[in-house]
Scaffold this motif. Structure first.
Motif, PDB file in Angstrom:
ATOM      1  N   THR A   9       0.825  -1.202   0.000  1.00 15.33           N
ATOM      2  CA  THR A   9       0.000   0.000   0.000  1.00 15.33           C
ATOM      3  C   THR A   9       0.862   1.257   0.000  1.00 15.33           C
ATOM      4  O   THR A   9       0.597   2.203  -0.742  1.00 15.33           O
ATOM      5  N   SER A  10       1.899   1.257   0.823  1.00 17.89           N
ATOM      6  CA  SER A  10       2.773   2.428   0.915  1.00 17.89           C
ATOM      7  C   SER A  10       3.978   2.320   0.002  1.00 17.89           C
ATOM      8  O   SER A  10       4.702   3.298  -0.181  1.00 17.89           O
ATOM      9  N   ALA A  28      13.196  -0.878  -3.481  1.00 21.83           N
ATOM     10  CA  ALA A  28      11.861  -0.425  -3.091  1.00 21.83           C
ATOM     11  C   ALA A  28      11.525   0.895  -3.772  1.00 21.83           C
ATOM     12  O   ALA A  28      12.415   1.674  -4.133  1.00 21.83           O
ATOM     13  N   ARG A  29      10.247   1.109  -3.935  1.00 22.39           N
ATOM     14  CA  ARG A  29       9.716   2.374  -4.430  1.00 22.39           C
ATOM     15  C   ARG A  29       8.487   2.727  -3.603  1.00 22.39           C
ATOM     16  O   ARG A  29       7.677   1.853  -3.276  1.00 22.39           O
ATOM     17  N   GLU A  30       8.334   4.008  -3.279  1.00 19.90           N
ATOM     18  CA  GLU A  30       7.191   4.447  -2.485  1.00 19.90           C
ATOM     19  C   GLU A  30       5.960   4.658  -3.360  1.00 19.90           C
ATOM     20  O   GLU A  30       6.067   4.913  -4.564  1.00 19.90           O
ATOM     21  N   LEU A  31       4.792   4.538  -2.732  1.00 23.28           N
ATOM     22  CA  LEU A  31       3.515   4.790  -3.397  1.00 23.28           C
ATOM     23  C   LEU A  31       2.733   5.833  -2.614  1.00 23.28           C
ATOM     24  O   LEU A  31       2.852   5.919  -1.381  1.00 23.28           O
ATOM     25  N   GLN A  78      -1.167  -6.191  -1.900  1.00 25.61           N
ATOM     26  CA  GLN A  78      -2.269  -5.763  -1.048  1.00 25.61           C
ATOM     27  C   GLN A  78      -3.557  -6.377  -1.594  1.00 25.61           C
ATOM     28  O   GLN A  78      -3.780  -6.431  -2.802  1.00 25.61           O
ATOM     29  N   MET A  79      -4.394  -6.840  -0.682  1.00 20.68           N
ATOM     30  CA  MET A  79      -5.598  -7.560  -1.083  1.00 20.68           C
ATOM     31  C   MET A  79      -6.779  -6.613  -1.310  1.00 20.68           C
ATOM     32  O   MET A  79      -6.746  -5.447  -0.926  1.00 20.68           O
ATOM     33  N   HIS A  80      -7.808  -7.150  -1.957  1.00 19.08           N
ATOM     34  CA  HIS A  80      -9.151  -6.558  -2.026  1.00 19.08           C
ATOM     35  C   HIS A  80      -9.325  -5.381  -2.982  1.00 19.08           C
ATOM     36  O   HIS A  80     -10.458  -5.014  -3.282  1.00 19.08           O
ATOM     37  N   LEU A 256       2.945  -6.608  11.741  1.00 17.74           N
ATOM     38  CA  LEU A 256       2.770  -5.196  12.050  1.00 17.74           C
ATOM     39  C   LEU A 256       3.219  -4.381  10.843  1.00 17.74           C
ATOM     40  O   LEU A 256       4.238  -3.689  10.868  1.00 17.74           O
ATOM     41  N   GLY A 257       2.467  -4.513   9.757  1.00 24.22           N
ATOM     42  CA  GLY A 257       2.692  -3.698   8.580  1.00 24.22           C
ATOM     43  C   GLY A 257       1.784  -2.487   8.633  1.00 24.22           C
ATOM     44  O   GLY A 257       1.352  -2.072   9.715  1.00 24.22           O
ATOM     45  N   THR A 258       1.488  -1.902   7.478  1.00 19.65           N
ATOM     46  CA  THR A 258       0.535  -0.797   7.435  1.00 19.65           C
ATOM     47  C   THR A 258      -0.733  -1.194   8.182  1.00 19.65           C
ATOM     48  O   THR A 258      -1.216  -0.477   9.053  1.00 19.65           O
TER      49      THR A 258
END
Length: 484
Positions: A9-10, A28-31, A78-80, A256-258
């Motif tokens: 997500t992030s 890594a790359r940020e979102l 990330q789900m959903h 303990l992620g986002t």
């Protein structure tokens, strides 16, 4: 060599994994997230692709020989998230994410339309799931809904852009409310309840199966010298489980992620919707799992760091590696609503017990404890659904903090173990699924348990104090809900 890409997500993480199973390099790359209205959470699907490609570009630039030897790619995500495509495969609107809470009314409508939902999907209708989002689009954006040709989840969209194939795995598919989770296939009945049919769904594969082949343009871009297969992959939590070697019934971890998750592997479909526990397919054939989910875990600390304009490590440093008892301040970590056990998208965060003498460290400690208390809620829900857990491994960005690990052990009352590569667990799990797809090896030989870096055991006197603090903390949500 094997490549794992996690569409978070992030941010997006990519890892290179050797034949020996070691992580060789990461990138890594940020979102960015968009919140255009209250309870809304959206992202640009093409930003996932750009970030994933950029992360692999980075690896290829720094490790060209290793990347050239990549045999397979695994994806986690990330789900959903509802990614709506037209008949040309182009996104019709920003993706509606897992932590979007706008579709509460549609959840009520879905459960009314389909009384067998819990039996088939194994889960309550919650705004975070994909199906209610489509009902919301049909109601509020009917012109867009009429043009929907395919609905993909985030990692499936990245797969589509990397391979040209629209495919989903069972674990991520289980988070849509369109999957018959026990039978591991799309449910025409559930799809019909949201105005869709099988033609709107991607092809299904197991997470360890081959789903597609990397497009030649990308293989050439990254200097890969052979046909690179792309595995089915997994939703982020199932992928984390693969990275942790959590593949046998009873294996468990705390993320303990986002968001936060308490996860347990099962050998059968074991729904427990009354406890707001999720029952999903695992990423391997013949395996399922149960999850308790909190929507704001490390995100709560990140929020506080932003408000205080202080990096999280600097907030934590004055507290050291352990505290001797609960903060006098209590924090509800419901910044994006909550799933387990409340299933309340409208729930909000709160500080209680503030005084003129309250200091910053007491507020920081309260945030860590509030997340740990929410994890205890999840642990209690899983225990009611299938028996107690004896211990958990700790993963996600929050696993970096020994202080938070010790607080979790004291609050949960069970040992908590920090493990090697705990921060890249989902990407590592994706790479392992890629390896299984390429080699056909036995999963137990590939999905080994990581080395434990440190173990944190409950301290009797501190745990007793936390027991009382947790009892008082649990009274806050119903009391504040009445005031909302």
């Amino acid at each position: 060599m094997y490549l794992g890409i996690d569409i978070g997500t992030s941010g997006v993480k990519a890892v290179l994994v050797s034949e020996a199973g070691a992580v060789v390099a990461t990138a890594a790359r940020e979102l960015a997230l968009s919140h255009p209205a209250l309870l809304w959470s959206e992202q640009d699907p093409d930003a996932w692709v750009d970030a994933a490609v950029g992360a692999v570009d980075d690896l290829a630039a720094r490790h060209p020989r290793e990347v050239a030897r990549v045999r397979s790619i695994g994806l986690s995500g990330q789900m959903h998230g509802a990614t709506l495509l037209d008949e040309d495969g182009a996104p019709l609107r920003p993706a509606i994410l897992w932590n979007d809470g706008r579709s509460h009314a549609e959840c009520v409508a879905l459960e009314r339309r389909c009384p067998s939902l819990h039996t088939i999907a194994g889960n309550l209708a919650m705004p975070g799931f994909t199906a209610p989002k489509l009902l919301w689009v049909a109601r509020h954006e009917p012109k867009i809904f009429a043009r929907v040709a395919k609905v993909l989840l985030p990692k499936a969209y990245v797969r589509y852009r990397l391979t040209g194939e629209m495919v989903e795995d069972m674990s991520d598919g289980a988070g849509t409310l369109w999957l018959d989770v026990g039978l591991r296939r799309w449910s025409p009945l559930l799809l019909h309840a949201t105005g869709l049919d099988l033609h709107h769904m991607p092809r299904l594969v197991e997470g360890s199966d081959v789903s597609a082949t990397l497009a030649p343009d990308y293989a050439q871009r990254w200097g890969m010298t052979r046909d690179v297969v792309v595995a089915g992959g997994a939703g982020d939590n199932a992928a984390s489980a693969i990275g942790l070697g959590a593949i046998a019934p009873g294996d468990a971890f705390l993320s303990l992620g986002t968001s936060g998750v308490v996860f347990r592997v099962t050998d059968r479909f074991a729904p427990a919707p009354a406890s707001a526990v999720h029952a999903f397919c695992h990423a391997l054939p013949g395996r399922w799992h149960q999850m308790g989910v909190m929507l704001s875990a490390a995100a709560s600390l990140a929020w506080l760091a932003g408000v205080m304009e202080t990096p999280a490590p600097a907030l934590l440093a004055p507290l050291g590696e352990r505290v001797d008892g609960p903060s006098p301040v209590k924090f509800l970590p419901y910044l994006d609503g909550e799933r387990t056990p409340h299933n309340d998208a409208a729930a909000s965060g709160a500080f209680v017990g503030l005084r003129g003498a309250t200091g910053r460290s007491q507020i920081v400690q309260a945030v860590l404890e509030g997340v740990a208390f929410a994890a205890r809620d999840n642990l209690a829900a899983l225990s009611a659904a299938g028996g107690p857990l004896a211990e958990v491994d700790l993963v996600g960005g929050g696993s970096r903090s020994p202080l938070w690990a010790q607080i979790c052990a004291d609050v949960l009352g069970i040992p908590v173990h920090r493990v090697e590569e705990g921060e890249v667990g989902a990407a590592l799990g994706a790479a392992r699924l890629g390896r299984l797809a390429a080699t056909g090896e036995n999963a137990a030989a590939v999905c080994t348990r990581p080395r434990r870096l440190a173990s944190f055991t409950p301290r009797a006197s501190v745990s007793a104090a936390y027991d009382e603090a947790y009892r008082r903390w649990r009274e806050l949500y119903p009391a504040l809900k009445e005031c909302a």
